[in-house]
Design a protein around this motif. Structure first.
Motif, PDB file in Angstrom:
ATOM      1  N   VAL E  89       0.824  -1.213   0.000  1.00 55.15           N
ATOM      2  CA  VAL E  89       0.000   0.000   0.000  1.00 55.15           C
ATOM      3  C   VAL E  89       0.856   1.261   0.000  1.00 55.15           C
ATOM      4  O   VAL E  89       1.911   1.312   0.621  1.00 55.15           O
ATOM      5  N   LYS E  90       0.400   2.268  -0.714  1.00 62.31           N
ATOM      6  CA  LYS E  90       1.120   3.536  -0.807  1.00 62.31           C
ATOM      7  C   LYS E  90       0.189   4.698  -0.493  1.00 62.31           C
ATOM      8  O   LYS E  90      -0.219   5.434  -1.378  1.00 62.31           O
ATOM      9  N   PRO E  91      -0.160   4.866   0.786  1.00 59.17           N
ATOM     10  CA  PRO E  91      -1.009   6.008   1.119  1.00 59.17           C
ATOM     11  C   PRO E  91      -0.192   7.298   1.105  1.00 59.17           C
ATOM     12  O   PRO E  91       1.028   7.248   1.205  1.00 59.17           O
ATOM     13  N   PHE E  92      -0.852   8.436   0.953  1.00 61.03           N
ATOM     14  CA  PHE E  92      -0.189   9.720   1.190  1.00 61.03           C
ATOM     15  C   PHE E  92      -0.255   9.941   2.694  1.00 61.03           C
ATOM     16  O   PHE E  92      -1.208  10.507   3.230  1.00 61.03           O
ATOM     17  N   ASN E  94       0.825  11.679   5.221  1.00 60.82           N
ATOM     18  CA  ASN E  94       0.569  12.862   6.042  1.00 60.82           C
ATOM     19  C   ASN E  94      -0.682  13.628   5.645  1.00 60.82           C
ATOM     20  O   ASN E  94      -0.981  14.667   6.220  1.00 60.82           O
ATOM     21  N   LEU E  95      -1.385  13.142   4.653  1.00 60.84           N
ATOM     22  CA  LEU E  95      -2.663  13.773   4.308  1.00 60.84           C
ATOM     23  C   LEU E  95      -3.773  12.982   4.995  1.00 60.84           C
ATOM     24  O   LEU E  95      -3.618  11.797   5.301  1.00 60.84           O
ATOM     25  N   ASP E  99      -8.482  13.738   2.135  1.00 59.10           N
ATOM     26  CA  ASP E  99      -7.638  14.397   1.142  1.00 59.10           C
ATOM     27  C   ASP E  99      -6.982  13.391   0.211  1.00 59.10           C
ATOM     28  O   ASP E  99      -6.764  13.680  -0.972  1.00 59.10           O
ATOM     29  N   ILE E 102      -9.480  12.991  -2.298  1.00 55.63           N
ATOM     30  CA  ILE E 102      -9.678  14.212  -3.087  1.00 55.63           C
ATOM     31  C   ILE E 102      -8.578  14.347  -4.135  1.00 55.63           C
ATOM     32  O   ILE E 102      -8.831  14.730  -5.275  1.00 55.63           O
ATOM     33  N   VAL E 103      -7.348  14.020  -3.753  1.00 57.92           N
ATOM     34  CA  VAL E 103      -6.249  14.059  -4.729  1.00 57.92           C
ATOM     35  C   VAL E 103      -6.653  13.271  -5.962  1.00 57.92           C
ATOM     36  O   VAL E 103      -6.498  13.729  -7.097  1.00 57.92           O
ATOM     37  N   ARG E 144      -8.783  11.221   9.751  1.00 60.49           N
ATOM     38  CA  ARG E 144      -7.520  10.743  10.327  1.00 60.49           C
ATOM     39  C   ARG E 144      -6.418  10.798   9.293  1.00 60.49           C
ATOM     40  O   ARG E 144      -6.665  10.738   8.087  1.00 60.49           O
ATOM     41  N   LYS E 145      -5.210  10.879   9.782  1.00 63.21           N
ATOM     42  CA  LYS E 145      -4.078  10.832   8.854  1.00 63.21           C
ATOM     43  C   LYS E 145      -3.963   9.435   8.278  1.00 63.21           C
ATOM     44  O   LYS E 145      -3.999   8.444   9.006  1.00 63.21           O
ATOM     45  N   PRO E 150      -4.757   1.157  10.146  1.00 61.70           N
ATOM     46  CA  PRO E 150      -4.334  -0.239  10.068  1.00 61.70           C
ATOM     47  C   PRO E 150      -4.445  -0.737   8.627  1.00 61.70           C
ATOM     48  O   PRO E 150      -5.135  -0.142   7.799  1.00 61.70           O
ATOM     49  N   LEU E 151      -3.752  -1.814   8.389  1.00 66.44           N
ATOM     50  CA  LEU E 151      -3.608  -2.288   7.025  1.00 66.44           C
ATOM     51  C   LEU E 151      -4.930  -2.480   6.291  1.00 66.44           C
ATOM     52  O   LEU E 151      -5.090  -2.071   5.139  1.00 66.44           O
ATOM     53  N   HIS E 153      -7.731  -1.039   6.552  1.00 66.36           N
ATOM     54  CA  HIS E 153      -8.333   0.211   6.112  1.00 66.36           C
ATOM     55  C   HIS E 153      -7.565   0.812   4.945  1.00 66.36           C
ATOM     56  O   HIS E 153      -8.154   1.439   4.063  1.00 66.36           O
ATOM     57  N   LEU E 154      -6.263   0.606   4.972  1.00 71.24           N
ATOM     58  CA  LEU E 154      -5.471   1.143   3.860  1.00 71.24           C
ATOM     59  C   LEU E 154      -5.861   0.480   2.548  1.00 71.24           C
ATOM     60  O   LEU E 154      -5.918   1.124   1.496  1.00 71.24           O
TER      61      LEU E 154
END
Ligand SMILES: Nc1ncnc2c1ncn2[C@@H]1O[C@H](COP(=O)(O)OP(=O)(O)OP(=O)(O)O)[C@@H](O)[C@H]1O
Ligand SMILES: Nc1ncnc2c1ncn2[C@@H]1O[C@H](COP(=O)(O)OP(=O)(O)OP(=O)(O)O)[C@@H](O)[C@H]1O
Ligand SMILES: [Mg+2]
Ligand SMILES: [Mg+2]
Lengths: 296, 245, 360, 287, 255
Positions: E89-92, E94-95, E99, E102-103, E144-145, E150-151, E153-154
């Motif tokens: 997984v590659k979340p952003f 700190n957003l 967001d 939204i990106v 939340r950031k 947890p995985l 949710h990602l």
């Protein structure tokens, strides 16, 4: 206000503008840059040459200066597309050394003697010096802050945030890394160029050493100390880092030691920046005014 | 009891991931923890391994309290973790990754023999022996993580989402492996697994975790038959649940 | 006010801290001497010294401070070109006399008639060096290795100007500027060795010429090596060690000067600070004393009067020689000293008095 | 031809000085991936300590040992008090802290030892050599030999020992290294101690070579050595040495032959940027 | 015959001597869910990276939505309506979660520089993003950031972002792994519904229950080559596939 305070305040305002530009590159787009003084210098030299050699006025030169620095920023931003992280940090340090050396060794830029006789800024035939010049710089600072705020709320800004966090993922969301990294570079360096022009016409002579690598370090320190990626952080950082040494002035030989130690302590205990998340300022603020957001 | 955990609390800043979890694992047991996403399973395993600080409560291993013991000492005591998402050392080769698992133990264990055993279990690791671990596929990294934990001959094995990313054939093999290690070699295992059915099938006992605390515990077979568990964790639809009653 | 305040800007911290320390040390001695002799115009002199880190930005603020808060009657610029050049126009504007002790940038005195300089311009010293090289040392083939800063560049220009005007037969076989932070000169020296000159004019500070001399000798270069006031430091002798023998410099401090003022200063300085005095400190001492002398002669502290008195200075007995006076541009006119290293110390070699050479 | 050989030797000498200063940093940089600018301050302190102990004892060996011990302690202090607590922050945070340490230590050196340059009047106990008609003075021989010795030691340490494996594991995932039974904090401290002790040796040798010891002697190496490491390829020891030698030779030949009116450092950075544009992972690096 | 949306011809990707993908061909039709299965290390993820533009192929052709698309960078592929998730997984980080989505909602705004200067804080975008979060069941975590999730949710966040981008095709790389059985069902419904909206799906999945139930057709890779292709039932009975991939089969563990 006496002239001394005005002088220091003017320098704070100018360096805030430059630091805001760096914040766009580093804080918003996540491209570490240790060569921002180069662009500061390019702005200053461009403005100095245009006003002394080409005979333009500050006001006619300014758009050109900003365009030139933006363009150079575009060119020198290209390496950032190829290298990242530490590699980029070193590349930008290199850019700073090279640009400084070019100013120092190419006679066109005045060489070791620098460029003198830079005219004062006039505004409707009034020569701006002292307090009026400070107001001018503050006005430009306000403009820069507005641009920053608007940028962070535009899609372009969001694209930069996403790139900062994860480039591959961002690209898969339709964000062109090339375009938005360069955009941040251009915006950031144009701000540095503006600051450089203001600096040149304030000091009225410039030499290569004014834009050497330690200046880049100082600028990055301002941004980090104030709070990377925040709106007001760079300005706060500039206020602190420019005025602190003035406060320690009476300590003579040991003042710089005290100053560096304080910088070290601040970074060590507020590593997210004074206005960054979980910083003391924000915690105090949220305790005093629950529910309201602290400035950032 | 080999492992006893009392009133364990783990928080990240304001987020309370685990609050007041109690459980125990006896020597030679295979115990599962099941729970939803974010229930705190990974946090518990990391807390036992010593990778995240424990806010409150105690962890005892072989009767000794280890709550404040640093992670590397716990590893020397014989606790090993197969971490979530594998987390192999990306730029070390596969072989070197395996060696880190045997760090400080080269004199105590027959390294060559264990390597041969592991290569037999996961042939791809021998094939990719000198390739940096970051270039392995997701499932290959998972295999490497399992092998890295097993090479040291642990006393307590903590396993976090071991089946994630493994192909069906390997899922079978790995669960068989865990079961046989437990049954034939007396290895104590604490298993966290989204694939609740598979893990309950090989476990002796299990704990059910919800938002950071234990809400249910019992022999694994009982839980497999519990309608609530069937609905919530085994993916059975209503008719199936009723049919099984 | 019951004291007369005189300002001093010096780099007490930063890369130039060693020079700043010499300047402050020397000027403190000067202040003591003036006050012991009863002060000026019946008042004691108070020194207001600030650290400018050799940085233009800092110096500008400090100049304002000296002008407004401290209300100094005159300022000694004990710092490098960049800060001195930044502050000169400010003092000019406020009509406060300003003497740059040793900063070399031509723009400093160009700021106006309130700005003076007690150091040689690079052109002057360069011409003097060329003169000595040709007439005394009889050099035929010369190599130029110059420090790449404002001083080194103007020195080289002066040197070449003299040669082309007065000694066209002399051959310039090599010319190269080295960057300020250079430490390893072997690549340059190897190229010079190939050209086989009989004299090398090597400008630069002692931490540059010291290695140049020792590395050249180590590489077997036997040509005479000639330097300038930047090398006028006991540290040069230490760094170059035995290789220093026979090295010459053009400078403005003659340590063998028999005049009591000079010998007393040298003795006092050594006793007080346990270190050898140098040319930077002596120049600042002189600058301070010139200012005091001018105030005394003016009889008042009014800026214009002091400026006029300074401009009218005649044959003032300074540490750095007899100061004949200032040109209308504010440049000092005094003899150029030539010193040679013998038995591990700088000694008198000669003096250049020709007005055509020493007048800027 | 003779001139060329001589220039080449000059280049190798400068290159091995770079290598000497860089080697300790490679180790330290490799483990925490921090742009450890303050390493140059450790090097400066090493030169001062070496000089102090040398003057007190009259023996270069004692000077070296004392400086190495002192710098090892200093290195560990920097790591424990500053870097370790900042590890979870983005790299520019420890970078700024590191710069602050560099400046502060330079100031301390200046205040304690005075602003004037000190000389280091010691002889290196190495023979001089004549190779193909080019004299190699004993100082250069000393630097070459010691650099080679340290290189061999580091190569052995990092690739042939279990400690070396632990160092590499820690550098990639500190937490998981802990879970493997590696006392990662001790490994990090050990690395800093070794790297800093090497910095002390470098400081002393360079001090003797140029016969100068001063508080800002680290300000150019601070950034140049970092650049060398990065160009050599992320903490690779042979990469750093190769990059150092290449740089020394390139600089010398450029200065000696091509009359490019740019200073050494700008040339060096120009060359390095060229390398990075060509191989974005450095000479010996891998992604 | 349905229209072909994605066509892969003789695709190959070599890393040094390693042939991660080695001459793979298949078609994906509009409104189709195609399963891409195969043993660990078979080259599935590499295939995804080739299709989505993260890697350029060593050889072969890819056609997507009527144009030849191999070699196009990822952002161009996104602009063509291709959304994807990442196996790792590659979340952003700190957003915020919101967001993050939204990106992804901005693909058309990133298309031209001028348009990208519009604001993103408007209510319309927010509404769309919240809707997407609701579809994947993450609405509660919106503020939340993302880095703290947890995985499981990602994985859902990844799906939400892919949905925001991909209006033609979505690539799901083991999006169901790390999810609890009960949580899988609604997401399967979601994927089925996307198809009704006219979006195709290419699916990598080791969870056989999911793969068999969702896929219209299945392609099986092994060692970078295609070893089987067909309807789920056929493929599951293919002895080659059983040998290489499924193992003994029928076990409850593989569901
Ligand atoms: N580093 C962290 N910082 C802040 N919060 C965290 C951190 N790690 C985990 N959390 C939070 O702690 C809670 C428990 O997380 P944990 O990873 O233990 O859950 P889990 O049961 O393993 O979930 P999953 O099945 O998805 O792996 C979650 O709400 C998560 O958001
Ligand atoms: N960048 C790379 N360099 C070298 N080899 C690589 C690289 N990326 C992938 N590989 C190799 O290519 C093969 C295929 O990898 P891929 O990630 O596509 O497998 P996969 O089919 O997705 O497997 P899994 O189900 O385990 O995720 C693997 O053996 C892997 O080691
Ligand atoms: Mg988990
Ligand atoms: Mg994969």
């Amino acid at each position: 206000m006496n002239a001394y305070v005005v002088t220091v305040a003017t320098l704070v305002a100018i360096q805030s503008i430059v630091a805001c530009g760096l914040n766009v590159v580093v804080g918003y787009a996540g491209q570490i840059s240790l060569g921002h003084a180069a662009f500061f210098g390019i702005g200053a030299y461009a403005s100095a040459l245009l006003t002394t050699k080409a005979g333009l006025t500050f006001w006619t030169a300014l758009p050109l200066v900003i365009a030139i620095t933006g363009l150079v920023g575009l060119l020198l931003g290209i390496p950032s597309l190829r290298v990242r992280d530490d590699f980029l940090a070193i590349t930008t340090i290199g850019i700073n050394f090279i640009v400084e050396a070019v100013f120092l060794y190419v006679p066109f830029f005045g060489g070791a003697l620098g460029i003198g006789g830079i005219p004062r800024v006039t505004f409707f035939h009034v020569k701006m010096k002292g307090l009026p010049y400070l107001y001018l710089c503050l006005a430009f600072l306000a403009l820069v802050l507005l641009v920053c705020r608007w940028f962070t709320r535009s899609w372009a800004g969001l694209a930069c945030f996403a790139l900062r966090e994860d480039e591959t993922a961002a690209a898969s969301m339709g964000i062109s890394p090339v375009r938005f990294k360069l955009l941040a570079f251009v915006l950031g360096t144009a701000m540095a160029g503006l600051g450089g022009a203001l600096y040149a016409h304030f000091m009225r002579f410039i030499s290569a050493g004014d834009f050497s690598f330690p200046v880049s370090v100082m600028l990055l320190s301002m941004v980090v100390l104030g709070g990377m990626g925040t709106l007001w952080g760079p300005t706060l950082g500039a206020v602190i880092l420019v005025s602190l040494p003035e406060l320690f002035r009476p300590l003579l030989e040991i003042r710089f030691l005290i100053y560096t130690l304080l910088l070290l302590l601040m970074i060590r205990f507020q590593p997210g920046g004074l206005l960054g998340e979980a910083s003391l300022v924000r915690r105090v603020f949220s305790r005093l005014m629950p529910g309201k957001e602290a400035p950032r | 009891m080999l492992l006893e955990v009392n009133r364990l609390e783990i928080s990240y800043g304001d987020v309370r991931a685990v609050h007041g979890a109690d459980f125990a694992v006896a020597e030679g047991e295979l115990v599962s923890i099941i729970g939803a996403n974010g229930a705190g399973k990974t946090s518990i395993l990391n807390g036992i391994m010593g990778l995240v600080p424990v806010r409150n409560g105690t962890v005892r291993f072989r009767g000794r309290e280890i709550t404040a013991m640093p992670a590397h000492r716990r590893a020397h005591e014989g606790i090993r973790l197969v971490p979530e998402r594998a987390r192999v050392f990306p730029r070390l080769s596969v072989y070197e990754n395996l060696l880190t698992g045997a760090y400080g133990l080269r004199k105590k264990i027959p390294l060559e023999e264990r390597l041969r055993w592991l290569y037999g279990l996961f042939p791809i690791l021998e094939e990719r022996r000198d390739q940096p671990a970051q270039t392995l596929s997701g499932g290959e990294q998972q295999q490497l993580a399992i092998a890295r934990a097993l090479i040291s001959d642990p006393k307590l094995l903590l396993v976090d989402e071991v089946s994630m990313g493994l192909m069906p054939k390997l899922v079978d093999q790995v669960f068989d492996l865990l079961q046989s290690l437990n049954r034939d070699h007396g290895l104590t295992i604490l298993l966290v697994e989204q694939n609740a059915r598979a893990s309950l099938e090989i476990s002796h006992r299990a704990y059910v975790l919800e938002t950071g605390s234990v809400v249910m515990e019992g022999p694994a077979d009982d839980l497999l038959d519990d309608p609530k568990i069937q609905r919530a964790y085994l993916g059975l639809v209503e008719e199936e649940v009723e049919r099984r009653q | 006010a019951d004291t007369l305040k005189i300002g001093l800007l010096a780099p007490l911290t930063g890369f130039a801290a060693a020079d700043g320390a010499s300047v402050l040390n020397s000027v403190k001695l000067a202040v003591e001497k003036v006050n012991k002799d009863g002060g000026i115009l019946g008042k004691q002199v108070e020194l207001v010294a600030y650290d400018d880190r050799a940085d233009g930005k800092e110096a500008v603020g400090l100049a304002q401070k000296l002008i407004q808060r401290d209300q100094v009657v005159g300022v000694v610029g004990g710092s490098y070109s960049t800060p001195s050049r930044a502050v000169a126009p400010l003092f000019q504007e406020e009509e406060i006399p300003f003497i740059a002790a040793y900063a070399v940038h031509p723009d400093i005195t160009k700021a106006g008639d309130y700005c003076f300089r007690n150091g040689f311009l690079g052109m002057v010293e360069g011409r003097a060096a060329a003169y000595v090289a040709v007439s005394n040392l009889k050099a035929k083939k010369i190599a130029l290795l110059t420090s790449d800063n404002d001083f080194g560049r103007t020195l080289a220009a002066g040197f070449k100007e003299y040669l082309s005007k007065n000694a066209p037969e002399v051959e310039l076989v090599y010319e190269q500027a080295y960057p300020f932070k250079e430490k390893d000169f072997k690549p340059y020296l190897a190229a010079i060795k190939e050209k086989n000159p009989d004299l090398i004019f090597a400008s630069g500070y002692y931490f540059q010429t010291g290695p140049i001399v020792s590395q050249a000798r180590e590489m077997g270069i036997t040509a005479t090596i000639f330097g300038e006031e930047g090398a006028d430091s006991p540290k040069f002798l230490e760094i170059a060690g035995k290789a220093a023998e026979g090295f010459l410099i053009v400078t403005n401090l003659n340590r063998d000067d028999p005049r009591p003022e000079v010998q007393e200063f040298l003795k006092q300085y050594r006793e007080r600070y346990q270190i050898e005095p140098d040319m930077v400190g002596a120049s600042a001492y002189d600058a301070f004393m010139l200012l005091c002398d001018a105030i005394r002669r003016a009889g008042k502290t009014d800026g214009a009067a002091v400026r006029d008195a300074l401009a009218a200075t005649k044959n003032y007995n300074g540490l750095t020689g007899v100061i004949q006076g200032f040109t209308p541009e504010g440049e000092v006119v005094k003899d150029v000293q030539v010193q040679i290293v013998q038995d591990g110390a700088f000694h008198y070699y000669g003096v250049v008095k020709d007005p055509a050479i020493i007048t800027p | 031809m003779h001139l060329f050989l001589e220039q080449l030797l000059n280049g190798v000498a400068i290159g091995s000085i770079y290598a000497l200063v860089t080697l300790g940093l490679t180790l330290v940089y490799g483990i925490l991936r921090i742009l450890h600018v303050a390493h140059a301050a450790v090097y400066t302190v090493g030169a001062y300590l070496g000089l102090l102990f040398f003057k007190m004892s009259g023996s270069l060996l004692v000077g070296c040992a004392g400086a190495m011990a002192g710098c090892a302690v200093l290195g560990i202090a920097i790591e424990r008090l500053v870097y370790f607590p900042l590890l979870k922050y983005p790299p520019y945070v420890p970078l700024i802290a590191s710069i602050a340490i560099l400046l502060a230590l330079e100031e301390v050196c200046r205040l304690v030892a005075g602003p004037y340059i000190l000389t280091f009047p010691a002889e290196l106990p190495f023979p001089s050599l004549n190779l193909l008609g080019v004299d190699i003075p004993s100082s250069v021989m000393g630097i070459l030999c010691i650099t080679a010795g340290i290189l061999a030691f580091l190569w052995f340490l990092t690739t042939r020992t279990e400690t070396g494996l632990a160092m590499r594991a820690v550098s990639q995932d500190l937490t998981i290294a802990d879970a493997m039974g590696i006392n990662s904090h001790a490994v990090v401290s050990f690395t800093f101690a070794v790297g800093s002790a090497i910095a002390a040796v470098a400081g002393i040798l360079v001090g003797i070579y140029y016969n100068q010891v001063y508080s800002t002697m680290g300000s150019v190496p601070a950034y140049k050595t970092l650049a060398i490491i990065v160009v050599g390829g992320l903490g690779s020891v042979p990469g750093a040495v190769a990059a150092s030698l290449l740089l020394g030779i390139a600089e010398t030949l450029l200065i000696g032959y091509a009359h490019i009116p740019l200073p050494r450092d700008a040339l060096a950075f120009l060359a390095m940027i060229a390398v990075l544009m060509w191989r974005s992972e450095g000479l010996f690096g891998s992604r | 015959m349905k229209k072909v949306l994605l066509s892969v011809r003789d695709l190959a990707k070599h890393f040094g001597g390693l042939r991660a993908v080695d001459g793979v061909s298949f078609d994906l039709h509009e409104r189709e869910i195609l399963g891409l299965l195969g043993p660990n290390g078979a080259g599935k993820t590499v295939c995804f990276n080739l299709i989505s533009g993260v890697y350029t192929p060593t050889a072969g052709e890819i056609h997507f939505a009527g144009i030849r698309s191999d070699g196009l960078p990822p952002h161009r592929m996104a602009a063509l309506g291709l959304g994807r998730t990442f196996q790792i997984v590659k979340p952003f980080s700190n957003l915020t979660v919101l967001d993050n989505v939204i990106v992804a909602c901005g693909v058309d705004r990133y298309r031209s520089l001028a348009r990208s200067f519009g604001g993103w804080t408007g209510a319309a975008v927010r509404k769309k993003a919240v809707e997407l979060l609701e579809r994947v069941g993450l609405a509660d975590e919106a503020d939340r950031k993302a880095g703290l999730l947890p995985l499981g949710h990602l994985r859902r966040l990844e799906i939400a972002r892919a949905l925001a981008v991909g209006y033609r095709l979505i690539l799901l790389d083991e999006s169901f792994s790390g999810l609890r059985e009960e949580e899988i069902a609604p997401l399967m419904d979601l994927v089925a519904r996307i198809r009704q909206d006219g979006i195709s799906v290419l699916l990598i999945e080791h969870n056989m229950r999911v793969a068999m139930k969702l896929s219209d057709r299945i392609v099986v890779l092994d060692h970078g080559r295609k070893i089987a292709e067909g309807l789920p039932g056929e493929v599951a009975r293919d002895p080659l596939v059983i040998e290489a991939y499924l193992g003994r089969g029928g076990s409850s563990r593989v569901a």
